[in-house]
Design a protein around this motif. Structure first.
Motif: not given
Length: 502
Positions: A401-404, A406-408, A413-414, A499-501
Motif C-alpha cells: 500500500g501507500g507510505r511503505g 506492506h503485508a505478507g 494490509l490495512p 486487505l482492508g482495515d
C-alpha cells in the motif's frame, strides 16, 4: 468362540459399538519357564461392530506376548468391498477410550506382533507384560457379504522380566537460520504403521528433498516417537505426531508432546472428537484434518472443521481430490472473511509411505522465528505458509500500500476501501507454459502465463472493496491443453493476504 455381548455405548471402551468375545485363559507356569499358546477362531457378519475385543487372562511371570492372526478373503461381486481386518492390543490397564492401556496398533500392515519389556514390534510399545486382562482388538474395516472368518493365536512366553529402555525423543529445536522460511513435510509413515521405509530412510529422503523439518505421523500409534535417535541434526527438526485414523476420516495430531497417544475409536455420531481435539491442543499440537476428500474407505472427513487449526488441502501428487479440498477451503475462507470469523490455514504434505512416493511432494513452507517446534507450529497456525511441489520452486507474495505499508502471507494490509493496493508475486522455478492465478473472495480475478524462464515477477492492482483477500496459485499447463477449462495440476499455492482495515 461364543459372543459375550454386543455393547452399544460400551462403558468398557467408550466406543459406539463393540463386540467382546469370551475370555482366553492360560495356566500359571509351574517352573516359570516355557511357553503356552491358544488358538481362537470365529466369524463376523457384514455389519459387524467397528471393534471386536478378545480378552486374554495373562498370569504373572510372563516375559513376552506374541499374537498372530489371519482372516479369509473370499471373492466378492464387482463394486463390493472385500474383507479387511486391523489388529492391535491393550494391556491390563484396560480399554477405556483415551485410557492408559494402549500398547500398540498395526492396522492391516502386519500379521503378527511381539511385546516384551525390552522390545516390541514396530507399531507397539515395549514394556512389562503385566498380569491381568489384556485385550487383542480386531478392527473389521470392511466385511464381505460372505462374512469374515478369523483366526488369532496368542503365545505367552514365561521367564524373567527384562528392563524397558528409556525412550529417547527428538529435541525441540534445530540450529536453523533465525526468522526465515522453513520447508517441511508433516504427514509421513514408516514401518511403525503401514509404511515401508525405516525412520532412517525417511530422514535421508527428507534431507534429499531440501526439508528443514518433518513430522512423524503413524496411524493410531505413537511408537515411532522414540525411533529417531541419531537421525535429527542441526539441519533437520523432527516433530512427533500421529495420524488419528477413525472410520469417519483422518486427522493429524501435528507436533504433539513426545509420547502423546490420541485415541481413534469413535465415529462422528459419537460426539467424541472434540474431547480428543482438546487433548491434541493440550499436548501443544495442532489439529489438522488430512485429505478431507480422499476416496478411500473411511478417509472422507465427516467431523466438520470447528475444531481444526489448519487443513491439509494437498496430499501427495496433485489430484482432483485436492482440487475439491481447495475449493471447499476457499469457500470457508469467503464465509470467514464476510462473517468476521477466524479463518483456517491450508497446508500440504506428502503422506509418503514407500519408495516411489516422494517425501516433500508437496511441502509446506513456513515463516517461523526459528527452527523450533513452537515457532514452526505458530507459523502454521497463523497461516504464514505456502505450499510447493518441491524445493525447486520458490516464491515471495506480498501486498503493498501507500507510505511503505506492506503485508505478507497470512497477514493483513490495512487500507481504505478504495485505496489502490499492489499485489506482487516473485517466483523462481515455475513450470513452463504454466499459469499464475490470483484468487479472491470474488473468485479468480487475474491470471497470466508463468514467466518463460521460470523466474520473474507478476503484479496486479486491486482495492479492499474489490478483494477482501488475495491468494496466489501457480499451476502446470493443463494436460488437455486447456480445452476442458480445467486448470492444470498445482505447482505452488499460498495462504491469503487480507486487505482492508477489518
Amino acid at each position: 468362540m461364543d459372543r459375550r455381548s454386543l455393547l452399544k455405548a460400551s462403558a468398557a471402551t467408550g466406543a459406539a459399538s463393540a463386540l467382546t468375545l469370551s475370555t482366553v485363559t492360560f495356566a500359571q507356569a509351574a517352573d516359570g519357564r516355557g511357553e503356552q499358546s491358544r488358538r481362537v477362531t470365529g466369524e463376523l457378519p457384514t455389519g459387524a461392530p467397528d471393534f471386536v475385543y478378545l480378552p486374554i487372562e495373562v498370569p504373572s511371570g510372563v516375559r513376552e506376548i506374541h499374537v498372530a492372526y489371519s482372516y479369509d478373503r473370499p471373492t466378492v461381486p464387482a463394486g463390493t468391498q472385500g474383507n479387511a481386518c486391523d489388529i492391535g492390543v491393550f494391556d491390563e490397564r484396560g480399554t477405556e477410550l483415551g485410557g492408559r492401556g494402549f500398547r500398540g496398533w498395526s492396522g492391516g500392515a502386519r500379521t503378527e506382533f511381539t511385546i516384551s519389556a525390552e522390545d516390541a514390534t514396530p507399531g507397539y510399545l515395549p514394556g512389562p507384560v503385566g498380569a491381568g486382562t489384556w485385550h487383542v482388538v480386531l478392527g473389521p474395516y470392511t466385511v464381505a457379504p460372505q462374512g469374515l472368518r478369523y483366526e488369532v493365536t496368542i503365545t505367552l512366553r514365561h521367564g524373567p522380566r527384562g528392563r524397558t529402555p528409556r525412550p529417547v525423543y527428538p529435541p525441540q529445536r534445530a540450529r536453523g537460520r533465525g526468522r526465515a522460511w522453513y520447508r517441511g513435510d508433516s504427514h509421513l509413515h514408516t514401518v511403525h504403521s503401514d509404511g515401508k521405509r525405516t525412520p532412517r530412510e525417511v530422514a535421508t529422503a527428507a534431507r534429499a528433498a531440501g526439508l528443514d523439518f518433518i513430522t512423524t505421523t503413524e496411524h493410531n500409534t505413537h511408537s515411532a516417537h522414540a525411533a529417531w535417535d541419531g537421525l535429527w541434526g542441526d539441519d533437520l527438526l523432527i516433530l512427533t505426531g500421529e495420524e488419528v485414523t477413525t472410520r469417519n476420516g483422518h486427522v493429524l495430531a501435528l507436533g504433539v508432546d513426545p509420547g502423546t497417544f490420541v485415541d481413534w475409536r469413535y465415529r462422528a455420531r459419537d460426539n467424541a472428537f472434540g474431547r480428543f481435539a482438546r487433548k491434541i491442543r493440550q499436548a501443544d499440537g495442532l489439529v489438522v484434518p488430512a485429505h478431507p476428500h480422499a476416496s478411500c474407505v473411511g478417509c472422507n472427513w465427516k467431523f466438520g472443521f470447528n475444531e481444526a487449526d489448519a487443513v491439509e488441502v494437498w496430499n501427495g501428487p496433485f489430484t482432483l481430490e485436492d482440487d475439491v479440498s481447495i475449493a471447499e477451503w476457499d469457500n470457508a475462507l469467503v464465509a470467514a472473511v464476510r462473517g468476521g470469523r477466524p479463518w483456517l490455514p491450508a497446508m500440504g504434505n506428502s503422506d509418503a509411505h514407500r519408495e516411489g512416493q516422494t517425501v516433500g511432494l508437496p511441502q509446506t513452507v513456513v515463516l517461523a522465528d526459528d527452527l523450533s517446534r513452537p515457532a514452526v507450529l505458530a507459523g502454521i497456525r497463523a497461516g504464514r505458509s505456502w505450499i510447493a511441489e518441491s524445493a525447486a520452486i520458490d516464491l515471495a507474495f506480498t501486498a503493498l500500500g501507500g507510505r511503505g505499508r506492506h503485508a505478507g502471507i497470512g497477514g493483513r494490509l490495512p487500507a481504505a476501501r478504495d485505496e489502490r493496493v499492489t499485489v506482487r508475486l516473485e517466483i523462481s522455478g515455475a513450470p513452463a507454459k504454466g499459469t499464475v492465478r490470483f484468487l479472491t473472495d470474488q473468485g479468480q480475478l487475474f491470471a497470466t502465463a508463468t514467466p518463460a524462464s521460470g523466474s520473474g515477477t507478476v503484479e496486479w492492482q486491486t482495492t479492499p472493496s474489490y478483494a477482501a483477500y488475495v491468494r496466489a496459485e501457480v499451476r502446470h499447463a493443463p494436460a488437455d491443453g486447456g480445452t476442458s477449462g480445467v486448470p492444470g495440476p498445482m505447482a505452488a499455492m499460498t495462504n491469503p493476504i487480507f486487505l482492508g482495515d477489518h
